[in-house]
Design a protein around this motif. Structure first.
Motif, short mmCIF file in Angstrom:
data_model
loop_
_atom_site.label_atom_id
_atom_site.label_comp_id
_atom_site.label_asym_id
_atom_site.label_seq_id
_atom_site.Cartn_x
_atom_site.Cartn_y
_atom_site.Cartn_z
N GLU A 16 -62.33 -62.21 25.16
CA GLU A 16 -61.45 -61.83 26.26
C GLU A 16 -61.47 -60.33 26.51
OE1 GLU A 16 -59.94 -63.72 28.32
OE2 GLU A 16 -60.38 -65.66 27.34
N GLU A 17 -61.70 -59.56 25.43
CA GLU A 17 -61.73 -58.11 25.60
C GLU A 17 -62.90 -57.68 26.49
OE1 GLU A 17 -64.01 -59.23 21.92
OE2 GLU A 17 -62.03 -59.68 22.77
N PHE B 204 -63.91 -59.41 29.07
CA PHE B 204 -63.40 -59.63 30.41
C PHE B 204 -62.57 -58.45 30.87
CE2 PHE B 204 -63.98 -64.37 30.22
CZ PHE B 204 -64.76 -64.45 31.35
N GLU B 205 -61.69 -57.98 29.99
CA GLU B 205 -60.81 -56.87 30.34
C GLU B 205 -61.62 -55.61 30.63
OE1 GLU B 205 -58.08 -56.47 27.17
OE2 GLU B 205 -57.14 -58.43 27.48
N GLN C 138 -63.49 -62.95 38.33
CA GLN C 138 -63.62 -63.74 37.12
C GLN C 138 -64.02 -65.16 37.45
OE1 GLN C 138 -60.45 -63.21 34.34
NE2 GLN C 138 -60.76 -65.17 33.37
N LYS D 213 -65.46 -68.66 31.13
CA LYS D 213 -64.58 -68.26 30.04
C LYS D 213 -65.38 -68.31 28.74
CE LYS D 213 -60.43 -69.99 32.32
NZ LYS D 213 -59.30 -70.96 32.25
#
Length: 494
Positions: free
Chosen positions: A373-374, A376-377, A406, A412
């Motif tokens: 997820e980091e 993505f950020e 996204q 994901k």
């Protein structure tokens, strides 16, 4: 005019509602030049707020207002400079692309060609229009969406069989949308070959830009051939920290603070030269990251397009180029490994393909998350845009919102791992390791039950194992299945 500039500042800071208040305080101006900028900026703000219908209305009004300037009689030279229709057309193109309308987006971007022809991001956006049109099924031979599996019913009674046909008859070059065709109006005919051309243009301009920046850099000491330079030069070299010709006066002197012993300690003064040098350094670092991210995206799209056009050698070349980039994003590294593996499978080099897929396998035969997820950020903070794009005094709607990008571009992390399981299953099936393939594809379907590719892989594995009933059950569980009558014509022998 001051309120307009303040609203642009709030827009750049992400305070969109405050930007709207400032624009509303400005009021509707009668001057054509100011009116078009006012309406365009409102369109950009509403675009960022995901109010697409309102943004479309304001962009349309801005185009009408700006186009009316050239209709004035007599036409003045100052009026021509106030015409921002090409810049507003670019904003409309970006808006329609984020709104999921690639045909309208391509038409608007085509009008902005005269202004943005030398910007790599412009050609990249045009290529995105082609790829979105492919995703929406706007130029493929069938009328079913991409995720549909066509099942043909052959025979009757106990001789009834199900046949899977997954290969289009005439390729992917025929357009089925009437408004996609290139008619007498000169509109673009979106296709994968056109996407390839746009991406090549973007990569060429980007490489030329990097080359020119490298040659235009000055030595760190500000001397050229032993002669001191007095011009205020901005260097693209990250090591260039000084800017000659700027008066280096301290901004704050005489201030002090107490140290641990109670003695007065002189505070470090900050010179205007240090501030300017720090600003230039920050700009250079930011631009370098943006250009790197843009190159990764262009190469990844090129690999995808070449795979769709069944050119595995070209696709493999682009995928390997991504892996050779320094500081490459984990997301694009994952895509590069997947595209390289697929290209190698096309070339019947399954062992080499396995090397790219097994990169993410840890001890105990566990598949790691390709990215987290980091990532993505970090990607959301460094979205693709060109800092050098000018907009003639109006706000530019360059970027999609984080939610849109996204959804449009990346899976994901768990879905990416499921895709990796499906690809490993396909590789194992090609190598005859059917039991391993069955386990891997089961793990893929557990996360992505609606995956067309994973479903077809599972069907293939079950058929190879002789479990025809299990294969049929997998097809019935898939939501996007169409049962079609099978028609066959036999030629009479002479």
């Amino acid at each position: 005019m001051a309120l307009l500039l303040k609203s642009q500042l709030e827009y750049a800071r992400g305070n969109y509602r405050k930007a709207i208040k400032l624009l509303m305080a400005l009021g509707v101006r009668t001057e054509a030049g100011i009116s078009s900028m006012f309406l365009n900026n409102l369109g950009c703000v509403y675009h960022q707020l995901a109010k697409y219908h309102s943004a479309t209305v304001f962009f349309s009004k801005a185009l009408s207002s700006s186009s009316s300037i050239r209709k004035e009689k007599p036409l003045k030279l100052s009026s021509i400079s106030q015409d921002k229709s090409l810049f507003i057309a670019y904003n409309c193109g970006i808006h329609y692309l984020a709104y999921g309308k690639p045909i309208l987006a391509a038409r608007c971007l085509q009008k902005a060609l005269l202004v943005y022809y030398n910007q790599p991001l412009f050609w990249f956006r045009l290529a995105e229009c082609c790829l979105m049109a492919l995703e929406k099924g706007l130029f493929k031979t069938g009328d079913a969406p991409d995720e549909t599996i066509k099942l043909y019913v052959v025979g009757k009674g106990k001789w009834r069989q199900i046949a899977v046909k997954d290969v289009p008859e005439n390729g992917l070059t025929d357009l089925i949308e009437n408004d996609c065709s290139l008619g007498s109006d000169g509109q673009l005919n979106l296709s994968l070959k056109l996407a390839r051309l746009y991406l090549l243009n973007a990569l060429h301009i980007l490489n030329e830009s990097e080359s020119s920046q490298a040659h235009s850099s000055l030595p760190p000491d500000g001397f050229v051939d032993g002669t001191e330079s007095t011009e205020e030069t901005i260097s693209w070299n990250s090591n260039h920290r000084t800017v000659p010709g700027i008066d280096a006066k301290p901004l704050n002197a005489g201030l002090g603070q107490l140290n641990a012993n109670g003695d007065v300690k002189d505070q470090k003064t900050v010179t205007s030269q240090e501030i300017t040098s720090g600003s230039l350094s920050m700009y250079e670092d930011n631009r370098r990251r943006q250009l790197s991210l843009m190159k990764q995206a262009i190469l990844a799209n090129q690999a995808y397009v070449e795979l769709e056009l069944e050119n595995p050698m070209e696709a493999l070349s682009y995928a390997l180029s991504i892996l050779q980039l320094p500081d490459c994003s984990r997301i694009y590294t994952f895509l590069a490994h997947m595209y390289a593996a697929e290209a190698l499978c096309f070339l019947n080099r399954t062992k080499d393909a396995a090397e790219h897929l097994l990169v993410y396998m840890s001890e105990g035969n566990q598949i790691e998350l390709p990215y987290g997820e980091e990532d993505f950020e970090q990607w959301q903070l460094e979205r693709i845009f060109d800092p050098e794009e000018t907009n003639g005094g109006t706000v530019t709607a360059n970027n999609f919102s984080s939610e849109e990008t996204q959804v449009l571009m990346f899976l994901k992390p768990e879905e990416a791992r499921a895709t990796l399981y499906a690809n490993l299953a396909a590789k194992s099936a090609l190598q005859g390791e059917l039991e391993t393939a069955q386990q891997l594809v089961a793990q893929a379907l557990a996360v992505l039950p609606a995956s067309r590719e994973a479903t077809l892989t599972a069907v293939y594995v079950h058929l190879m194992l002789g479990n025809s009933q299990e294969a049929l059950a997998k097809l019935k569980q898939f939501n996007h299945v169409r049962f079609l009558p099978f028609t066959c014509t036999l030629d009479k022998s002479s």
